[in-house]
Design an enzyme around this catalytic site. Sequence first.
Site, PDB file in Angstrom:
ATOM      1  N   LYS A  25      18.326  -4.876  64.429  1.00  0.00           N
ATOM      2  CA  LYS A  25      18.031  -4.953  62.995  1.00  0.00           C
ATOM      3  C   LYS A  25      16.516  -4.863  62.795  1.00  0.00           C
ATOM      4  O   LYS A  25      15.966  -3.789  62.948  1.00  0.00           O
ATOM      5  CB  LYS A  25      18.699  -6.186  62.418  1.00  0.00           C
ATOM      6  CG  LYS A  25      20.203  -6.157  62.774  1.00  0.00           C
ATOM      7  CD  LYS A  25      21.054  -7.020  61.948  1.00  0.00           C
ATOM      8  CE  LYS A  25      22.472  -7.109  62.495  1.00  0.00           C
ATOM      9  NZ  LYS A  25      23.217  -5.858  62.530  1.00  0.00           N
ATOM     10  N   SER A  82      25.283 -12.101  56.334  1.00  0.00           N
ATOM     11  CA  SER A  82      24.978 -10.675  56.157  1.00  0.00           C
ATOM     12  C   SER A  82      25.521 -10.080  54.864  1.00  0.00           C
ATOM     13  O   SER A  82      24.999  -9.081  54.378  1.00  0.00           O
ATOM     14  CB  SER A  82      25.481  -9.884  57.355  1.00  0.00           C
ATOM     15  OG  SER A  82      26.844 -10.142  57.575  1.00  0.00           O
ATOM     16  N   HIS A 118      20.045 -11.618  61.301  1.00  0.00           N
ATOM     17  CA  HIS A 118      19.344 -11.137  60.099  1.00  0.00           C
ATOM     18  C   HIS A 118      18.124 -11.982  59.746  1.00  0.00           C
ATOM     19  O   HIS A 118      17.513 -11.769  58.696  1.00  0.00           O
ATOM     20  CB  HIS A 118      20.316 -11.098  58.908  1.00  0.00           C
ATOM     21  CG  HIS A 118      21.341 -10.023  59.050  1.00  0.00           C
ATOM     22  ND1 HIS A 118      21.129  -8.724  58.645  1.00  0.00           N
ATOM     23  CD2 HIS A 118      22.575 -10.051  59.600  1.00  0.00           C
ATOM     24  CE1 HIS A 118      22.194  -7.997  58.916  1.00  0.00           C
ATOM     25  NE2 HIS A 118      23.089  -8.771  59.506  1.00  0.00           N
TER      26      HIS A 118
HETATM   27  C1  LIG Z   1      25.293 -11.830  61.956  1.00  0.00           C
HETATM   28  C2  LIG Z   1      25.451 -10.764  62.998  1.00  0.00           C
HETATM   29  N1  LIG Z   1      25.635 -11.137  64.272  1.00  0.00           N
HETATM   30  C3  LIG Z   1      25.775 -10.223  65.250  1.00  0.00           C
HETATM   31  C4  LIG Z   1      25.747  -8.876  64.977  1.00  0.00           C
HETATM   32  C5  LIG Z   1      25.921  -7.897  66.087  1.00  0.00           C
HETATM   33  O1  LIG Z   1      24.683  -7.400  66.489  1.00  0.00           O
HETATM   34  P1  LIG Z   1      24.546  -6.023  67.244  1.00  0.00           P
HETATM   35  O2  LIG Z   1      24.447  -4.949  66.219  1.00  0.00           O
HETATM   36  O3  LIG Z   1      23.281  -6.182  68.031  1.00  0.00           O
HETATM   37  O4  LIG Z   1      25.727  -5.878  68.124  1.00  0.00           O
HETATM   38  C6  LIG Z   1      25.552  -8.450  63.674  1.00  0.00           C
HETATM   39  C7  LIG Z   1      25.539  -7.000  63.350  1.00  0.00           C
HETATM   40  O5  LIG Z   1      26.119  -6.544  62.410  1.00  0.00           O
HETATM   41  C8  LIG Z   1      25.397  -9.414  62.642  1.00  0.00           C
HETATM   42  O6  LIG Z   1      25.226  -9.046  61.370  1.00  0.00           O
END
Ligand SMILES: Cc1ncc(COP(=O)(O)O)c(C=O)c1O
Length: 402
Positions: free
Chosen positions: A250, A190, A218
């Site tokens: 997202k 990310s 992502h």
């Molecule tokens: C790589 C990754 N995994 C998990 C999450 C968590 O997802 P959620 O926003 O659905 O809790 C995020 C969110 O920032 C993320 O970027």
Amino acid sequence: MVTPMIRDPTGFLRQEYQALVDQSLDWKMRVLSGPSTPWCQIDGKRLLMFCSNNYLGLSNHPRLKAAAEEAVRTHGVGSGSVRPIAGTMDLHLELERRLAKFKGAEASLVFQTGFATNAGLLPQLAGEGDLIISDELNHGSIIDGVRLSRADKAVYKHADVEDLTRVLAHAEEHSPSYRRLLVITDGVFSMDGDIAPLDRIAKVAKDHGAMVYVDDAHGEGVLGEGGRGILSHFHLSRSDVQVEMGTFSKAFGVVGGHVSGSQDLVNFAFNKSRTWLLSGSHPPPVAAACLAAVDVLEQEPQHVARLWELTRRFKRSMKDLGFNIGRSETPITPVIVGESRRAKELSDRLMELGVFALPIVFPMVAKDQARIRTIMNAALTDEDVAFAQGAFEKAGRELKIL
Ligand SMILES: Cc1ncc(COP(=O)(O)O)c(C=O)c1O
């Protein structure tokens, strides 16, 4: 007589907060008055949104909004319970059925969030006597899930399959008694927007009898055929990557997490994951909007195509201008400027010029790698993207970044 020391039981709250403020590491909440659209009202100012995770613009899509409204009418605003007791509605099951079909998986299980998926499932997949092998740049929700698991942990260098092989071989040689080995990676990272070499990771894991878990938060709605995600991107099967985790927060534009894979995985996950078992289920409008997002991805492929068209154009022009945009291969384009102070100055100036793109600074990235993390959105017009480029160019020259 010794005077007893009087403790201040909550003094640390103010002290620790103040320490963050002093180092400019505290979060300031920016407030959207209205929807997350390309042009938003943020802190009272009309700004071009250039850093949301709403990759496809679905959070304000008419079909998602209509589905949410209809679900409130037919099912109310809350489910009334956790899923295993009285909180599973037909909408939840329909969403899981449709998502699994979209993903080409035997089954899917929807969690409240992506974070809850990692934090709830990982500690069940591995525990005492097991080893989790994790990329050094994995998301915080994975780090917390690993901590909760009580499994041994090994970290391999970022996206480095040779280092992963070394860790697996070392485990085999020195700790042959591990019950299970689990390799876990983000699909798209990310902060940098690079893609994990999942095809090679899966191969090495198979050679060592390890299970593979990918967090495709992502990649879904972005990579692969019609946004089907990282498995589709690399043409991998469910026997290569056994656990695919994702999020609806997202590209899908709503909120929620999921795990997709075999029916065995889903049966195991919902009987054991504490975040799923012990936390209220999605309100009907959320489940219905997620369902509509799956429909939109299947029926309106133009959004994913547009996302990539704009991404390529933006990356090319930023590179041509001379910005350091790192190693990204996806719609996340970091604009790396060095020290935290520089990134903050650039972000402030961009905001004055009408573009909302926040800085990412230490400790989220290395001290000399502070950046503005831009994220492309398929709902932007060509003029919007040109506007953002113009603002970056102007601010970059004024601040002597270019
Ligand atoms: C790589 C990754 N995994 C998990 C999450 C968590 O997802 P959620 O926003 O659905 O809790 C995020 C969110 O920032 C993320 O970027």
